[in-house]
Design an enzyme around this catalytic site. Structure first.
Site, PDB file in Angstrom:
ATOM      1  N   ASP A 248       0.826  -1.196   0.000  1.00 41.01           N
ATOM      2  CA  ASP A 248       0.000   0.000   0.000  1.00 41.01           C
ATOM      3  C   ASP A 248       0.862   1.248   0.000  1.00 41.01           C
ATOM      4  OD1 ASP A 248       0.717   0.534   2.739  1.00 41.01           O
ATOM      5  OD2 ASP A 248      -0.768  -0.958   3.352  1.00 41.01           O
ATOM      6  N   LYS A 270      -4.813   2.658  -0.172  1.00 42.77           N
ATOM      7  CA  LYS A 270      -5.166   2.987   1.200  1.00 42.77           C
ATOM      8  C   LYS A 270      -4.572   4.310   1.667  1.00 42.77           C
ATOM      9  CE  LYS A 270      -6.231  -0.126   4.092  1.00 42.77           C
ATOM     10  NZ  LYS A 270      -6.235  -1.170   5.130  1.00 42.77           N
ATOM     11  N   MET A 383      -2.068   8.649  12.134  1.00 41.22           N
ATOM     12  CA  MET A 383      -3.075   9.116  11.170  1.00 41.22           C
ATOM     13  C   MET A 383      -3.890  10.276  11.729  1.00 41.22           C
ATOM     14  SD  MET A 383      -4.260   5.270  10.070  1.00 41.22           S
ATOM     15  CE  MET A 383      -4.292   4.765  11.805  1.00 41.22           C
TER      16      MET A 383
END
Length: 467
Positions: A248, A270, A383
């Protein structure tokens, strides 16, 4: 890639060596070892060089170089300290499209002689394209220390049985799986123990029994936070065994390039709110490829079991009774904090550390804020860039001091790493003036102040991994 590595058959081929000193002697040894028909020209020729050339059935010419000596020559090496002569030889070879190597002058070369690890018939070559021969030799020394001499005998054993294996297994994938099992199992161990005859008997039996394992398997591999040097040995070994590699956005291209050149590479994306392949479809792909009998590597940034959704993937694999291995990776919190010079714990500042995801499945920030505000705790948000305003606001609202230091690390452990330090009260404004790019990691706590105290950290460029 400045030079394409090629292995050339020089047996009985005429090769010209211009020069008669120590450097020429080293090159002559290589040429003779490769079976070349040596032609040597120089005014002064070392006695041992002359003897080597004569014993190998070559020709020694004491005198001036002339372009006529290039007639019917397969390869030319210029090993003199006469720059003008080296240039003349190079120009003449280029005009005739004859491969030429000029020692210590890559600009005049059309071919480069690498540093060599000789485990004949296994030959390993290391080259810097002429930029740094010393570095190439250093790499050769490291490789030599890790590659036993017995690998040459193992390669010979494989060569002796290659036709038999090809006849026994018509499918190329079956042949590859057979050799992988052979080269990593008891047959190879017999060779390493010096029992070549026993190994040959075992290999003959294995071929006769068609003893192959073509069953599929999945490897969940933690690729670390970005720096390829942070990959584990096991991760690299399994990655290079895989037939299919799913990766990813968080996996560095240099890490993806470590897989086998013939492996299928499947990008599953992603990014935040933009999944090239939804998670459930990734799970199904792993099952699909494994049921086709393939070895599947699922490369995941950081560690598979720390906000990597590895648990969801192995749930489906277990349900489908597909064998799998999980290879831990250095998680972003550890890698990025280390490269930024921020210890996550410290006896005087933080006695615990907590990893928190910056967004949940519904993209909300419904976090246990009251548990995240203790002054002696470091909190790491994964994140969390988009939710950073809410993070700062909620931590202050639930009792964390507004002056608490916070660090935002952009693309940690990579050459693009940036570290922005501010307080909970000022970080949002700071990033508005100095935007950062995802992926990012956020560290909150008094330990962030240690980055400024460790002034030598920046001086030694440790943020780029120079520890």
């Amino acid at each position: 890639m400045d030079f394409l590595p090629l292995f050339t058959d020089l047996r009985n081929k005429p090769c010209l060596l211009v020069g008669g000193g120590q450097v020429a002697l080293r090159k002559a040894n290589l040429l003779c070892k490769a079976g070349a028909k040596l032609r040597l020209v120089a005014h002064d020729i070392l006695p041992e060089l002359s003897t080597l050339c004569t014993n190998a059935g070559g020709e020694c010419i004491r005198g001036d170089y002339g372009d006529h000596l290039l007639d019917d020559v397969f390869l030319v090496i210029a090993a003199t300290d006469d720059e003008a002569l080296n240039k003349r030889v190079s120009a003449a070879c280029h005009a005739r499209h004859i491969p030429v190597n000029v020692v210590d002058n890559p600009d005049l070369c059309s071919v480069i002689l690498p540093a060599i690890i000789d485990r004949s018939p296994l030959i390993i070559a290391v080259s810097s394209g002429g930029k740094s021969p010393v570095l190439a030799r250093m790499m050769r020394s490291r490789l030599e220390a890790s590659i036993p001499a017995s690998y040459g005998r193992l390669a010979k054993l494989v060569g002796d049985f290659r036709d038999a294996v090809k006849a026994r297994f018509s499918d190329i994938e079956d042949r590859r799986h057979f050799w992988e099992k052979t080269l990593q199992g008891p047959i190879a161990e017999m060779v390493f123990a010096g029992k070549d005859a026993v190994a040959a008997d075992m290999l003959a039996v294995a071929i006769d029994k068609a003893d192959i394992d073509s069953g599929g398997e999945v490897y969940l591999i933690g690729a670390g936070p970005g720096d390829p040097d942070l990959m584990t040995f096991k991760a690299l070994r399994l990655l290079q065994r895989a037939d299919v590699v799913l990766y990813d956005r968080l996996v560095a291209p240099a890490i993806v390039d470590m897989c086998r050149k013939d492996a299928d590479r499947v990008y599953v994306g992603k990014a935040r709110a933009e999944h090239a392949v939804p998670q459930q479809d990734i799970n199904k792909l792993l099952v699909k490829y494994a049921k086709e009998g393939k070895k599947v590597a699922r490369l995941k940034g950081g560690d598979p079991f720390i906000f990597g959704r590895g648990g969801e993937e192995i749930e489906e694999l277990a349900q489908e009774k597909i064998p799998f291995q999980v290879v831990p990776g250095i998680t972003a919190a550890s890698g990025c904090a280390s490269y930024a010079g921020i210890p996550l714990t410290h006896r005087d500042y933080a006695q615990s550390v907590r990893f928190v995801t910056g967004h949940l499945k519904d993209h909300s920030l419904n976090l246990p804020w009251s548990e995240l505000v203790h002054s002696s705790q470091t909190v790491v948000f994964y994140m969390g860039l988009v939710g950073l305003p809410s993070i700062c606001e909620q931590l202050i609202a639930h009792g964390r001091d507004a002056d608490t230091p916070i660090a935002v690390i952009q693309q940690g452990t990579t050459p693009q790493q940036r570290v922005v330090v501010a307080s909970l009260a000022t970080m949002v404004a700071r990033l508005a003036a100095e935007p950062v790019q995802a992926p990012t990691l956020i560290i909150v706590g008094e330990v962030v102040n240690l980055r400024a105290k460790l002034a030598w950290f920046e001086q030694h460029d440790l943020s780029k991994g120079g520890m």
